[in-house]
Design a protein around this motif. Sequence first.
Motif, PDB file in Angstrom:
ATOM      1  N   GLU A   1       0.828  -1.214   0.000  1.00 60.30           N
ATOM      2  CA  GLU A   1       0.000   0.000   0.000  1.00 60.30           C
ATOM      3  C   GLU A   1       0.862   1.263   0.000  1.00 60.30           C
ATOM      4  OE1 GLU A   1      -3.643  -0.732   2.840  1.00 60.30           O
ATOM      5  OE2 GLU A   1      -1.969  -2.051   3.379  1.00 60.30           O
ATOM      6  N   ALA A   2       2.064   1.140   0.503  1.00 59.03           N
ATOM      7  CA  ALA A   2       2.989   2.273   0.480  1.00 59.03           C
ATOM      8  C   ALA A   2       3.877   2.234  -0.758  1.00 59.03           C
ATOM      9  CB  ALA A   2       3.858   2.278   1.740  1.00 59.03           C
ATOM     10  N   LEU A   3       4.305   1.023  -1.162  1.00 57.55           N
ATOM     11  CA  LEU A   3       5.273   0.926  -2.256  1.00 57.55           C
ATOM     12  C   LEU A   3       4.672   1.238  -3.623  1.00 57.55           C
ATOM     13  CD1 LEU A   3       8.198   0.301  -3.013  1.00 57.55           C
ATOM     14  CD2 LEU A   3       7.496  -2.056  -3.447  1.00 57.55           C
ATOM     15  N   TYR A   4       3.490   0.720  -3.921  1.00 52.76           N
ATOM     16  CA  TYR A   4       2.935   0.935  -5.259  1.00 52.76           C
ATOM     17  C   TYR A   4       2.676   2.410  -5.559  1.00 52.76           C
ATOM     18  CZ  TYR A   4       2.546  -4.130  -5.771  1.00 52.76           C
ATOM     19  OH  TYR A   4       2.833  -5.471  -5.872  1.00 52.76           O
ATOM     20  N   PRO A   5       2.062   3.168  -4.657  1.00 54.80           N
ATOM     21  CA  PRO A   5       1.949   4.609  -4.908  1.00 54.80           C
ATOM     22  C   PRO A   5       3.317   5.285  -5.040  1.00 54.80           C
ATOM     23  CG  PRO A   5       0.368   3.948  -3.248  1.00 54.80           C
ATOM     24  CD  PRO A   5       1.266   2.765  -3.475  1.00 54.80           C
TER      25      PRO A   5
ATOM     26  N   PHE B   1      16.262  -3.719 -10.004  1.00 56.56           N
ATOM     27  CA  PHE B   1      16.359  -4.646  -8.870  1.00 56.56           C
ATOM     28  C   PHE B   1      16.145  -3.809  -7.618  1.00 56.56           C
ATOM     29  CE2 PHE B   1      18.523  -7.638  -5.975  1.00 56.56           C
ATOM     30  CZ  PHE B   1      18.021  -8.836  -6.436  1.00 56.56           C
ATOM     31  N   TYR B   2      14.923  -3.840  -7.077  1.00 55.84           N
ATOM     32  CA  TYR B   2      14.519  -2.926  -5.999  1.00 55.84           C
ATOM     33  C   TYR B   2      14.275  -3.716  -4.715  1.00 55.84           C
ATOM     34  CZ  TYR B   2      12.159   1.140  -3.931  1.00 55.84           C
ATOM     35  OH  TYR B   2      11.816   2.211  -3.126  1.00 55.84           O
ATOM     36  N   ARG B   3      14.893  -3.246  -3.625  1.00 50.54           N
ATOM     37  CA  ARG B   3      14.803  -3.947  -2.348  1.00 50.54           C
ATOM     38  C   ARG B   3      14.640  -2.967  -1.184  1.00 50.54           C
ATOM     39  NH1 ARG B   3      14.390  -7.177  -5.386  1.00 50.54           N
ATOM     40  NH2 ARG B   3      15.175  -9.280  -5.582  1.00 50.54           N
ATOM     41  N   GLY B   4      14.133  -3.488  -0.079  1.00 44.63           N
ATOM     42  CA  GLY B   4      14.043  -2.684   1.132  1.00 44.63           C
ATOM     43  C   GLY B   4      13.353  -3.474   2.227  1.00 44.63           C
ATOM     44  N   GLY B   5      13.478  -2.973   3.447  1.00 47.50           N
ATOM     45  CA  GLY B   5      12.872  -3.654   4.577  1.00 47.50           C
ATOM     46  C   GLY B   5      12.010  -2.730   5.418  1.00 47.50           C
ATOM     47  N   LEU B   6      12.133  -2.858   6.730  1.00 40.38           N
ATOM     48  CA  LEU B   6      11.361  -2.017   7.640  1.00 40.38           C
ATOM     49  C   LEU B   6      11.714  -0.547   7.455  1.00 40.38           C
ATOM     50  CD1 LEU B   6      11.637  -4.230  10.847  1.00 40.38           C
ATOM     51  CD2 LEU B   6       9.500  -3.697   9.646  1.00 40.38           C
ATOM     52  N   LYS B   7      12.987  -0.268   7.281  1.00 33.99           N
ATOM     53  CA  LYS B   7      13.438   1.116   7.133  1.00 33.99           C
ATOM     54  C   LYS B   7      12.803   1.773   5.910  1.00 33.99           C
ATOM     55  CE  LYS B   7      17.682   3.870   6.650  1.00 33.99           C
ATOM     56  NZ  LYS B   7      19.178   3.800   6.569  1.00 33.99           N
ATOM     57  N   GLU B   8      12.700   1.035   4.818  1.00 36.64           N
ATOM     58  CA  GLU B   8      12.150   1.576   3.571  1.00 36.64           C
ATOM     59  C   GLU B   8      10.633   1.446   3.495  1.00 36.64           C
ATOM     60  OE1 GLU B   8      16.343   0.610   3.296  1.00 36.64           O
ATOM     61  OE2 GLU B   8      14.620  -0.666   3.762  1.00 36.64           O
TER      62      GLU B   8
END
Length: 369
Positions: A267-271, A286-293
Motif C-alpha cells: 500500500e505504500a510501495l505501489y503509490p 532490482f529494488y529492495r528494502g525492509g522495515l526502514k524503507e
Amino acid sequence: MDFAKISRRHLLRGSAALTLGSVLGVRSAAAADTTIGFIYVGSRDDYGYNQAHAQGAAALKKMRGLKVVEEEKVPETDAVEKTIESMINLDGASLLFPTSFGYYNPHVIKMANKFPKLRFEHCGGLWSDKDPKNAGSYFGYIDEAQYISGIVAGYSTKSGKLGFVAAKPIPQVLRNINAFTLGAKLANPKATTQVIFTGDWSMPVKEAEATNSLIDQGVDVLTCHVDGPKTMVENAARRGAMVCGYHVNQSPLAPKAYLTGAEWNWEALYPKFVKMIAAGEAIPNFYRGGLKEEIVKCSPYGEAVSAEARKHADDIKAKLIAGGYTIFKGPIMDNKGKTVITAGTDRGQKDPELEKMDYLVEGVTGATS
C-alpha cells in the motif's frame, strides 16, 4: 497530482513524465487514464499473499488519473501471458504487475520482449542484467519482520516449541524460517522450531494437517510461509495455540490467538513507484528494502503479548529501522552442526550469500527436501 497519460517513452527507463489536463489542474476529457494491470495467482481476498498485493492495488485506485485492472486466480503457466496480452490490447495497460513468483521466467520475460515499450514490474527478485530492461523485480526483506515475530513468539511460548508451516524449501522461505528462529532464540535460548513443508504455495488440506500435526507434537505458537495463512491461523486458534501471521494482518480471524505478524506494505510501495515514474525518477530494475524503507511492516501486537515482549521487540525493530543491526551474525551453525556463518562475519541484507540460503539454522527440525 494527476497521473493521466504517463509517457511510455519514460516507462522504458522505469520513469515517466506527466501530461496535465490543464494549467488549472483539471484533467482534459480527452486524456485517458493511465491503466495499470495487476495479476494474482490466487484469490485477492485470501488473507495472504494475493490480498497484500490487492491492498496495494486498492491504494492506486484512490490516485487521480489512474485506472487499475485486475485478474485473479491466474496459474503460473502461459495463462499469465494471455492475461497480460489481454490487459495490454483490450484495457490499454502500460504498466503491469504480475505478482506471483512463478510468473517471471519465462512468461514475464517473454512478454517484456514482445512489448518493449511497456513496463513490467515483478514481485520476487528474479531480474538480472541479462533480462529485458523494461522489466524489473522488487521484493522486501520480510525476514526482518519475521525476526520480530520470532522474538514475540519466544516470549509467548510455554512449551518452548514453535511451529512453521512452509510451502517450499527455497532460499526466501528458509531465510524466513531461520530469521523467525533466531528471533525466538534471542528471547528464549531454549526455543526450537519444527518445520513442515507442504510442497506448494496453496494447499489448504496439507496446511491444516501440518498445523494439527505440529500442535499434536507440543507446539504452542505457529507461523507460516504459504500464500494463504487463513487455514493455519484458524486451525491453530481452534486448537488453543497462538499464532504469528504472514503477508497481511490476520488478527480478525483469531483476535485472541494473534500475537503479531510479518506483513507486506505494498500500500505504500505501489503509490511510491507511480510517483517516482511521474516525477521522472528511474525505478531500479532490482529494488529492495525492509522495515526502514517501509516495504514490510509488523502487525500490531495482540492482547496476549506481554509488556516485556513488546519492549524487546520494539527495541530491535527500532535498531533495524535505524540500520546497522544484523540478523545473520556469526557464529551461526546449521541444524546438522556445521558452521555456516563464522564468528566475526555479518551477513547484511544485501549479502548475496543470503539470496542462495540452503540450510536451516540450529534449533530447527525439518527436512529441506
